[in-house]
Design a protein around this motif. Structure first.
Motif, PDB file in Angstrom:
ATOM      1  N   ASP B 128       0.977  -1.310   0.273  1.00  0.00           N
ATOM      2  CA  ASP B 128       0.050  -0.483  -0.523  1.00  0.00           C
ATOM      3  C   ASP B 128       0.361   0.980   0.439  1.00  0.00           C
ATOM      4  O   ASP B 128       2.094   0.771   0.958  1.00  0.00           O
ATOM      5  CB  ASP B 128      -0.970   0.307   0.954  1.00  0.00           C
ATOM      6  CG  ASP B 128      -1.901   0.962   1.347  1.00  0.00           C
ATOM      7  OD1 ASP B 128      -2.997   0.906   0.585  1.00  0.00           O
ATOM      8  OD2 ASP B 128      -1.744   2.481   1.843  1.00  0.00           O
ATOM      9  N   PHE B 130       0.331   4.886   0.633  1.00  0.00           N
ATOM     10  CA  PHE B 130       0.364   5.535   1.863  1.00  0.00           C
ATOM     11  C   PHE B 130       1.315   4.654   2.574  1.00  0.00           C
ATOM     12  O   PHE B 130       1.723   5.433   4.084  1.00  0.00           O
ATOM     13  CB  PHE B 130      -1.184   5.943   2.284  1.00  0.00           C
ATOM     14  CG  PHE B 130      -1.075   7.449   3.254  1.00  0.00           C
ATOM     15  CD1 PHE B 130      -1.072   8.042   2.735  1.00  0.00           C
ATOM     16  CD2 PHE B 130      -0.805   6.762   5.096  1.00  0.00           C
ATOM     17  CE1 PHE B 130      -0.487   9.392   3.895  1.00  0.00           C
ATOM     18  CE2 PHE B 130      -0.900   7.377   6.069  1.00  0.00           C
ATOM     19  CZ  PHE B 130      -0.704   8.403   5.165  1.00  0.00           C
ATOM     20  N   ASN B 131       0.802   3.088   3.144  1.00  0.00           N
ATOM     21  CA  ASN B 131       1.578   2.664   4.366  1.00  0.00           C
ATOM     22  C   ASN B 131       3.249   2.045   4.097  1.00  0.00           C
ATOM     23  O   ASN B 131       3.892   2.161   4.915  1.00  0.00           O
ATOM     24  CB  ASN B 131       1.505   1.155   3.906  1.00  0.00           C
ATOM     25  CG  ASN B 131       1.555   0.370   5.464  1.00  0.00           C
ATOM     26  OD1 ASN B 131       1.942  -0.727   5.759  1.00  0.00           O
ATOM     27  ND2 ASN B 131       0.860   0.595   6.532  1.00  0.00           N
ATOM     28  N   PHE B 133       5.101   4.978   3.497  1.00  0.00           N
ATOM     29  CA  PHE B 133       4.719   6.260   3.587  1.00  0.00           C
ATOM     30  C   PHE B 133       5.168   6.450   4.788  1.00  0.00           C
ATOM     31  O   PHE B 133       6.584   6.794   5.424  1.00  0.00           O
ATOM     32  CB  PHE B 133       3.830   6.875   3.243  1.00  0.00           C
ATOM     33  CG  PHE B 133       4.085   8.877   4.149  1.00  0.00           C
ATOM     34  CD1 PHE B 133       4.918   9.252   3.497  1.00  0.00           C
ATOM     35  CD2 PHE B 133       3.325   8.775   5.302  1.00  0.00           C
ATOM     36  CE1 PHE B 133       5.355  11.069   4.564  1.00  0.00           C
ATOM     37  CE2 PHE B 133       3.347   9.871   6.015  1.00  0.00           C
ATOM     38  CZ  PHE B 133       4.179  11.417   5.727  1.00  0.00           C
ATOM     39  N   VAL B 134       4.300   5.494   5.827  1.00  0.00           N
ATOM     40  CA  VAL B 134       4.331   5.531   6.858  1.00  0.00           C
ATOM     41  C   VAL B 134       5.452   4.845   7.885  1.00  0.00           C
ATOM     42  O   VAL B 134       6.056   5.240   8.733  1.00  0.00           O
ATOM     43  CB  VAL B 134       3.325   4.844   7.968  1.00  0.00           C
ATOM     44  CG1 VAL B 134       3.228   4.242   9.412  1.00  0.00           C
ATOM     45  CG2 VAL B 134       2.292   5.778   7.604  1.00  0.00           C
ATOM     46  N   PHE B 135       6.167   3.485   6.789  1.00  0.00           N
ATOM     47  CA  PHE B 135       6.615   2.379   7.067  1.00  0.00           C
ATOM     48  C   PHE B 135       8.414   3.398   6.380  1.00  0.00           C
ATOM     49  O   PHE B 135       9.221   3.527   7.439  1.00  0.00           O
ATOM     50  CB  PHE B 135       7.087   1.346   6.732  1.00  0.00           C
ATOM     51  CG  PHE B 135       5.786   0.155   7.503  1.00  0.00           C
ATOM     52  CD1 PHE B 135       5.918   0.071   8.749  1.00  0.00           C
ATOM     53  CD2 PHE B 135       5.099  -0.020   6.402  1.00  0.00           C
ATOM     54  CE1 PHE B 135       5.521  -0.707   8.962  1.00  0.00           C
ATOM     55  CE2 PHE B 135       3.901  -0.495   7.330  1.00  0.00           C
ATOM     56  CZ  PHE B 135       4.329  -1.565   8.911  1.00  0.00           C
ATOM     57  N   GLU B 137       8.436   6.853   7.358  1.00  0.00           N
ATOM     58  CA  GLU B 137       8.964   7.770   8.185  1.00  0.00           C
ATOM     59  C   GLU B 137       9.368   6.729   9.666  1.00  0.00           C
ATOM     60  O   GLU B 137      10.412   7.164  10.466  1.00  0.00           O
ATOM     61  CB  GLU B 137       7.669   8.557   8.615  1.00  0.00           C
ATOM     62  CG  GLU B 137       6.997   9.378   8.133  1.00  0.00           C
ATOM     63  CD  GLU B 137       8.093   9.967   7.427  1.00  0.00           C
ATOM     64  OE1 GLU B 137       8.635  10.913   8.352  1.00  0.00           O
ATOM     65  OE2 GLU B 137       8.379  10.705   6.434  1.00  0.00           O
ATOM     66  N   ILE B 138       8.599   5.357   9.876  1.00  0.00           N
ATOM     67  CA  ILE B 138       9.480   4.825  11.049  1.00  0.00           C
ATOM     68  C   ILE B 138      10.652   4.320  10.496  1.00  0.00           C
ATOM     69  O   ILE B 138      11.550   4.622  11.921  1.00  0.00           O
ATOM     70  CB  ILE B 138       8.309   3.496  11.045  1.00  0.00           C
ATOM     71  CG1 ILE B 138       6.456   3.789  11.391  1.00  0.00           C
ATOM     72  CG2 ILE B 138       8.837   2.493  12.350  1.00  0.00           C
ATOM     73  CD1 ILE B 138       6.469   2.649  11.878  1.00  0.00           C
ATOM     74  N   LEU B 174       4.171  12.105   0.214  1.00  0.00           N
ATOM     75  CA  LEU B 174       2.864  12.540   0.313  1.00  0.00           C
ATOM     76  C   LEU B 174       2.186  13.571  -1.421  1.00  0.00           C
ATOM     77  O   LEU B 174       1.038  12.595  -1.058  1.00  0.00           O
ATOM     78  CB  LEU B 174       2.624  14.002   1.267  1.00  0.00           C
ATOM     79  CG  LEU B 174       2.777  13.619   3.037  1.00  0.00           C
ATOM     80  CD1 LEU B 174       2.933  13.945   3.510  1.00  0.00           C
ATOM     81  CD2 LEU B 174       1.453  12.263   2.967  1.00  0.00           C
TER      82      LEU B 174
END
Lengths: 233, 1047, 120, 85
Positions: B128, B130-131, B133-135, B137-138, B174
């Protein structure tokens, strides 16, 4: 001047890229793709009135788990980077004492704000707001305490425990989905009954998760503020 | 199968848990920490083995009980399994390595590290956008914290720069995500890819995809938007740099792999360019770099650039993509992690300071392993991968990319081997290396893994015609038993070589047999002097054996790949061997540069041939037509770097002269024949192609090489250099003889190969032994040694007679054949040069024997005794062989002639008894009867010697002090020696021929690279704001190129 | 001009202003502020992509008939994404500021030009 | 409809002005406040764009907490000097 010229050129170039987007965007008139599916099925699937909450907590729950992780990690990192001296007496002598009005006002306000925060995240599936907004409200209550009483200290042990366990329970709820419903049901909110649409105790685990998130975010933000405020090593 | 979601759940749960169980004590937390990483490693390994062994199919794992696009899904396939196993295992090792660093920073560091692993696993697994993106960032935030947490100024400022760059990349990401979402209505990657390719041209999608992909590319630290990344590599703790370079780069590369299908063809091409550019530029900048970690940073970025290139070329690479990608990735991953970890253990800020590991053979071994793996030497996975990459690029006609990849690879060779040279050759440092065990274990493990991975991946490329790994295993055993004394290892090696020969020889045809004998017999002969060495001679036997393994591998090779594999083993082994000499640092470096360059040319040549014929057999070279000229030039140049033809020779004199006494014969008498062998294979295969002009040119090159080699040899004062230049000239003869392309020419070439092997081994052994004893190379510091070392004198005498080509010894046969050959061919001009250079050869041969053995003896040599018997034994074995061959050449030559008759029917030699004759149009042209010549000459020699002894019985001895300087001391003592500058008058006449034009040319090239590296790397000026400009400039620049203008 | 475009232009302007600040300001805190402005701009743009004129928030209360929800509400997806983006953005900014605090402690300067020890 | 657009344009202009101010005033405190104002306006825009969840988040976290963190950081980079002389 030359030093300004390059940035200017770069920004102008970026401007042209963005201009291309701006001139080509047609306003939406209808929902398409996945948004449409959410709008049509969201309520019956998950039993949450607030679709954003439904998406955030369940459909895209993994993102939110990650988001919580980011905040948690930023808090950890800030604590790590701004670790304090242990010996120095943080008596706060230097700081001026807050005015009496502020003290009294905050004593009144803090419980109200905290309650408000809790309300926000518990009602996340029904009304705007949720764990993050509620957490922020709780953090602002703590902030108020700082303002009112410069010697005020948060109880780190309790905060750490709340932070940890809300996080762990969040993960456990996710895993419960795997255990109860199957391999594809991580973070599925339907391990609890969906309840009556539109009531507090509905939408499965969403209120539960948002409560955990609210507690976690609240304590984390408060810790960050506390660390930023504290003195350096 | 354990659901991969549990990887996320375990890491996250433990991450949340650890802070609250602080009270339970450090042991409990640490145990939980490691158990967690081990658990996720086990889960990922379980999947990996399921895919590899049980043929498991890729699975999709949904979350929240909904199918995508409504929910986020993970995918677990073979690629993902390999990557997360690699990442988790690497992270486990990294955690062990960095444990102290974490412990100093408290429990939070452990938490952050767990989440760091989580982020990378998520990046690999999620489908995914956007996922991602989240990972991302992590992962990034965890990295920032890990970098900055030690609070050093360096790491903080590096971390800050990283955060700014990461921040910009994430806003771009983003923006890209929302633009694509607005057009496709989904965030699921597969849905997005399908929708984008179905959508046709849309301006919004165009910008969205561009920005999305560029944000990933920026995170991958490509040139030029990567100044911050270098600072990160330099400024961070080495344990963290290792993780950034190995694990997180791996995860990010896979993100690029996942999102790249969104890109249009043009955009993909752009990424290809960016990847290659990064690979080239990073390696260029690295050559001036002195700081260890920054150098490693440049190297990392270069490697990642190459991998970006591979990913973007996925469609071209087709079925081989995975092998190439994983081959390169695994090598980079393990080697770079190992190097960074080693750097942390050694604690040497400048690469010169690494000399302090000189006394630690294990560290040197591991370091050597890592750099070889990075450069793509066998047996590491990168070799097969690079090989395959070049082969496929050639099929697609991407010659520019091949050239650039090769250029960058040579630059890589330059700085990595230079570094290696520093370690072994710089002045010893007093500093000690502390070896913290917990930090060393991960390094041991990655070293071991590199070999294991190399074995399996190479096997997978070479299915069927499997490379013979047994000799290589033997080299490995030699490394393990290096603690044994010399005589055991020496015996072992000799037995092994003999035994291998015993197995190998029966199955060989004549040509291969000859070269196999040169390599094997040469091996045994040159190992004998080893017995004279006391102690352990650490490192000698494995690398010497490695060289011989490579040489034998050439004989055994049937495919291009096997040949190249063996060639590279030989090159690496001989480099290490040469590097052992006392002052050989720079010479070994130039040797390896030329060799690597040559090897890449060979690779390129093979690739072109394979591209045209579709075959990988060595014999398929004969089917090349379209690319014939190119293939021929590339391969010939490649082999000629090994035979040191003029222009490509500058590495040889130093390398051979400065090598150890018993190494010189190995590299000079034996190793050079590898180039000859290659040339023969090439010429045989391509004789029918339309490349006769090229043969003509090569003939000239051979002739000129012969002349100049001999001339320069004559002006040498260094005995071993003299022999080295002589080798250049002799190889010139061989090249010339081969280029004639007639039966008799090739007989000459083979004969020269055999005899040069014999007499050059003899001379190098004899002179080497003397040099060892006298501790000087300079001939003017020798003299009058005939009485002290009569045995050596006889060796040298026989050696020079054989070399000079006067009857009766073998060299004469060579000349006879050669002269016949060029006359029959009609190459009179070249022949004249060859003949003239034969005359020149007398000059230095005379000088050699005269200045070492004759004349007055030096005062300090009065008590000198004969050289070690271990040097004499091989010499006399060679002399015996020479005698036999000189009188009975038919034994060999007749078979060779018959063997080549099928290939080159022209101008054959007819044998009658021991006599050889050549014919022109049926008429007898020349006759040579070596046996009678031998008898006649021996008789003449005996008579003359008797007469001489009789005539000079009353001669007085000339003593050192017979020369009087009338109370004057000469300013430089060498000028007083009779043989100093012996041929200065010839130099006046012919000196213009030996001007160091070639050396100057190569120096110019080197300087050019160094100065441009030094100039352009200033581009990274350390200012974070300038780096922001680089990033934005990078994006807009490529945007406008892709867009074809501003609008 | 429709509202989506207006918000887009506002967002893009913020992005450009933020980048301009990041490129020209020497003070590290200001550079972070610049980044924060860029982030705000991007978030605005994201939400605007989900906006449909005349529709209501994606909350299915009594005002929205369930069966016709898809024609009554704005796109909830960008909103969910922005929610995440905001939190992450603030977390990163806070972490950046702690780096600045620590850097300042060592060199007593907030100017980005003073942290060029690592280069070439 | 005209009114709505007018409001949006006005808000947008205000945000841009605040952003420019934030980047160009010398005083860091004003700068931080200006960025806070940008966020605050953004949250109003979110509300107007029927995104109440985002609006709340932006107001609480983007405008409130974030500004406060900036102020704390600013405070730290000023008075450390006095403490660690």
């Amino acid at each position: 001047m030359i030093k300004r010229l390059i940035p200017l050129l770069l920004v102008i170039s970026l401007f042209f890229i963005l201009l291309k987007v701006a001139t080509n965007v047609a306003p939406n008139y209808d929902l398409t793709g996945v948004a449409k599916t959410y709008a049509e099925q969201g309520a019956s699937d998950l039993g949450a009135m607030n679709l954003v909450t439904a998406i955030v907590v369940t459909y895209r729950g993994l993102d939110t788990l990650g988001e919580v992780t980011v905040l948690f990690m930023a808090g950890t990192g800030i604590a790590l980077l701004l670790r304090r001296k242990k010996k120095k007496n943080d008596s706060g002598i230097k700081n001026r004492a807050a005015s009496e009005i502020l003290k009294t006002g905050s004593k009144l306000l803090v419980p109200i704000i905290t309650m408000f925060g809790a309300y926000i995240f518990i009602n996340g599936h029904l009304s705007p707001g949720g764990g993050f907004q509620g957490g922020a409200a709780i953090a602002s209550a703590v902030m108020l305490m700082f303002l009112a009483d410069s010697s005020f200290k948060i109880n780190h042990k309790v905060f750490v425990l709340i932070e940890s366990f809300s996080g762990i329970f969040y993960v456990l709820i996710g895993v419960l989905g795997l255990v109860i419903l199957g391999a594809d049901n991580f973070l599925d909110n339907r391990i609890l009954p969906l309840g009556t649409f539109g009531t507090i105790l509905s939408a499965g685990t969403i209120p539960l998760i948002y409560t955990l998130v609210g507690l976690k975010v609240g304590t984390e933000l408060a810790s960050i503020l506390d660390n930023m405020k504290g003195e350096l090593e | 199968m354990v659901n991969p979601i549990y990887i996320i759940a375990i890491l996250l749960g433990l991450g949340f848990l650890l802070p609250s169980i602080n009270k339970a004590g450090i042991k409990v937390t640490v145990t939980i920490f490691f158990l967690g990483i081990i658990a996720v490693t086990a889960i990922s390994y379980q999947w990996l083995s399921a895919f590899l062994i049980d043929g498991q199919q890729a699975v999709q794992i949904f979350t929240a009980g909904f199918k995508p696009p409504m929910s986020i899904n993970l995918q677990m396939g073979l690629n993902e399994a390999v990557l997360i196993t690699l990442i988790n295992f690497g992270a486990l090792l990294g955690a062990i390595y960095s444990f102290k660093y974490f412990a100093e920073n408290g429990i939070q560091a452990l938490v952050v590290f767990l989440l760091f692993i989580l982020g990378m696993n998520g990046l690999v697994l999620t489908r995914d956008i956007f996922n991602i993106f989240v990972f991302l960032e992590i992962t990034s935030i965890a990295t920032y914290i890990l970098i900055g947490m030690d609070l050093r100024l360096k790491s903080l400022s590096a971390g800050f720069k990283y955060m700014i760059a990461g921040g910009i990349a994430s806003v771009f990401l983003l923006l890209g995500i929302i633009l694509i979402y607005s057009k496709t209505g989904t965030l699921n990657l597969d849905g997005m890819i399908a929708a984008v390719s179905a959508a046709g041209s849309s301006q919004i999608l165009f910008v969205g995809v561009f920005i999305l992909i560029f944000s990933v590319v920026i995170e991958l630290k490509v040139f030029p938007a990567n100044g911050w990344a270098l600072d990160v590599y330099e400024g961070s703790d080495t344990g963290i740099s290792a993780m950034i370079s190995a694990t997180s780069a791996t995860a990010l590369l896979f993100v690029l792999y996942k999102v790249l299908p969104l890109a249009s063809i043009d955009l993909t091409k752009m990424i290809v360019i960016i990847g290659v550019l990064t690979f080239v530029v990073s390696n260029l900048f690295a050559i001036m770099q002195k700081s260890t970690n920054r150098l490693l940073g440049y190297s990392s970025i270069g490697q990642i650039g190459l991998l970006v290139f591979v990913i973007a070329s996925k469609d071209i690479l087709g079925d081989n993509f995975e092998k190439i990608f994983f081959g390169l990735l695994i090598s980079h991953f393990l080697a770079k992690a190992g190097l960074f970890w080693l750097s942390g253990i050694v604690k040497a800020e400048k690469i010169q300071d690494w000399v302090k590991i000189k006394k630690h053979p294990i560290l040197i071994f591991m370091f050597g392993t890592f750099i070889l793996a990075l450069m793509g030497f066998p047996p590491f996975p990168s070799l097969a991968a690079k090989w395959s990459l070049v082969m496929i690029l050639a099929e697609n006609g991407s010659f520019l990319w091949i050239s650039l990849v090769i250029l960058a690879s040579i630059l890589e060779v330059l700085y990595l081997f230079r570094w290696f040279g520093y370690i072994l050759k710089l002045e010893d440092s007093e500093e000690k290396v502390e070896k913290p065990q917990h930090q060393l274990h991960p390094v041991y493990i990655v070293t071991l893994l590199l070999y294991v991975a190399g074995f399996y991946i190479t096997r997978s490329f070479d299915a069927g015609l499997s490379i013979n790994f047994i000799p290589l295993a033997f080299v490995g055993i030699l490394f393990l038993i290096d603690f044994l004394p010399v005589y055991i290892k020496n015996t072992l090696v000799m037995i092994a070589v003999s035994y291998y020969g015993y197995i190998l020889v029966p199955g060989l045809d004549t040509l291969k047999l000859i070269f196999a004998l040169i390599f094997l017999v040469g091996g045994i002969l040159t190992f004998i002097p080893g017995y004279s060495v006391k102690g352990k001679r650490i490192g000698f036997y494995p690398v010497a054996a490695m060289m011989y393994v490579g040489l034998i591998g050439l004989i055994e090779a049937e495919t291009f790949f096997q040949f190249f594999f063996a060639w590279e083993i030989m090159t690496a082994g001989s480099y290490f061997l040469i590097l052992r000499g006392k002052r050989s640092m720079s010479h070994a470096l130039s040797y390896i540069l030329f060799s690597a360059g040559g090897a890449y040319l060979i690779l390129f040549g093979f690739a072109l041939s394979g591209a045209e014929t579709g075959s990988i057999l060595l014999t398929s070279l004969s089917e090349v037509h379209i690319y014939a000229t190119m293939v021929f030039i590339l391969l010939a140049l490649g082999f000629m770097t090994k035979t040191a033809s003029i222009g490509l020779h500058i590495w040889l004199p130093g390398a051979h002269a400065e090598a150890e006494s018993d190494v010189s014969p190995m590299v000079s008498a034996v190793l050079l024949k590898a180039g000859v062998f290659g040339l023969i294979i090439l010429f045989i295969a391509m004789r029918n192609n339309d490349v006769s002009n090229l043969f003509y040119i090569l003939g000239w090159v051979g002739a000129i090489t012969a002349l100049l080699g001999n001339l320069i040899a004559s002006f040498q004062e260094d005995a071993k250099k003299l022999l080295a230049y002589s080798s250049i000239a002799q190889l010139g003869y061989i090249l010339f003889a081969l280029a004639i392309m007639t039966n008799v020419g090739w007989l000459a070439a083979i004969w020269y190969s055999i005899t040069h092997f014999l007499y050059k081994a003899l001379l190098f052994l004899a002179v080497g032994a003397i040099v060892l004893k006298l501790k000087t190379h300079k001939m003017y510091e020798m003299g009058g040694l005939i009485k002290k070392m009569p045995m050596s004198f006889i060796s040298v005498l026989i050696g020079i007679i054989a070399l000079s080509g006067v009857p009766p010894l073998a060299g004469f046969g060579g000349k006879w054949l050669l002269y016949n050959a060029f006359i029959l061919k009609g190459w009179y001009f070249q022949g004249a040069i060859i003949a003239f250079s034969g005359v020149v050869a007398f000059l230095y041969l005379f000088k050699l024997i005269y200045s070492i053995f004759l004349g007055p003896i030096k005062d300090k040599h009065r008590k000198m005794t004969e050289v070690s018997v271990w040097y004499l034994i091989p010499q006399y074995l060679i002399i015996a062989t020479l005698m036999v061959l000189s009188s009975k050449p038919r034994m060999i030559l007749e078979k060779v002639g018959l063997y080549f008759k099928e290939i080159l029917p022209e101008n054959t030699v007819v044998w009658n008894g021991d006599a050889a004759s050549t014919f022109v149009n049926g008429k007898l042209f020349g006759v040579w009867d070596p046996f009678y010549i031998m008898i006649i000459v021996c008789v003449m020699f005996a008579v003359l010697l008797g007469f001489l002894l009789f005539a000079s019985r009353k001669a007085t001895k000339v003593e050192m002090f017979n020369i009087v300087y009338s109370a004057e001391r000469p300013e430089s003592p060498q000028t007083a020696h009779f043989s100093y500058n012996m041929f200065s008058h010839y130099r006046k006449a012919l000196g213009f021929l030996v001007l160091p034009l070639v050396t100057n040319f190569w120096n110019f090239i080197t300087d050019l690279f160094h100065s441009s590296s030094d100039f352009f790397r200033k581009f990274y000026n350390g200012n974070a704001q300038v780096y922001i400009m680089h990033i934005i400039g990078f994006v807009v620049f490529f945007y406008f190129i892709l867009n074809g203008g501003i609008f | 001009m429709n509202i989506t475009t207006i918000v887009h232009i506002t967002g893009f302007a913020l992005i450009l202003i933020g980048f301009w600040g990041m490129l020209t300001q020497k003070n590290m805190i200001k550079i972070i502020l610049g980044l924060a402005i860029v982030e705000t701009g991007v978030q605005l743009v994201m939400v605007a992509f989900g906006f449909i004129d005349g529709r209501t928030a994606p909350i299915l209360d009594s005002a929205v008939e369930l069966s016709k929800a898809s024609s009554l509400i704005v796109d909830p997806v960008p909103q969910a994404l922005v929610l995440t983006a905001i939190v992450i953005g603030v977390a990163v900014n806070a972490l950046m500021l702690t780096f600045v605090i620590r850097l300042y402690q060592q060199k007593k300067s907030l100017s980005i030009n003073d942290y060029k020890d690592l280069k070439w | 409809m005209e009114l709505q657009q007018g409001i949006f344009i006005l808000m947008g202009l205000a945000m841009i002005i605040a952003a420019v101010l934030a980047m160009h005033v010398k005083d860091l405190i004003s700068s931080i406040i200006a960025v806070g104002v940008v966020s605050l306006f953004a949250s109003i825009l979110y509300l107007l764009m029927q995104a109440p969840d985002v609006a709340m988040t932006e107001a609480a976290i983007g405008a409130g907490l974030s500004t406060l963190i900036f102020l704390y950081a600013l405070h730290k980079t000023k008075d450390v000097e006095e403490e660690n002389d």
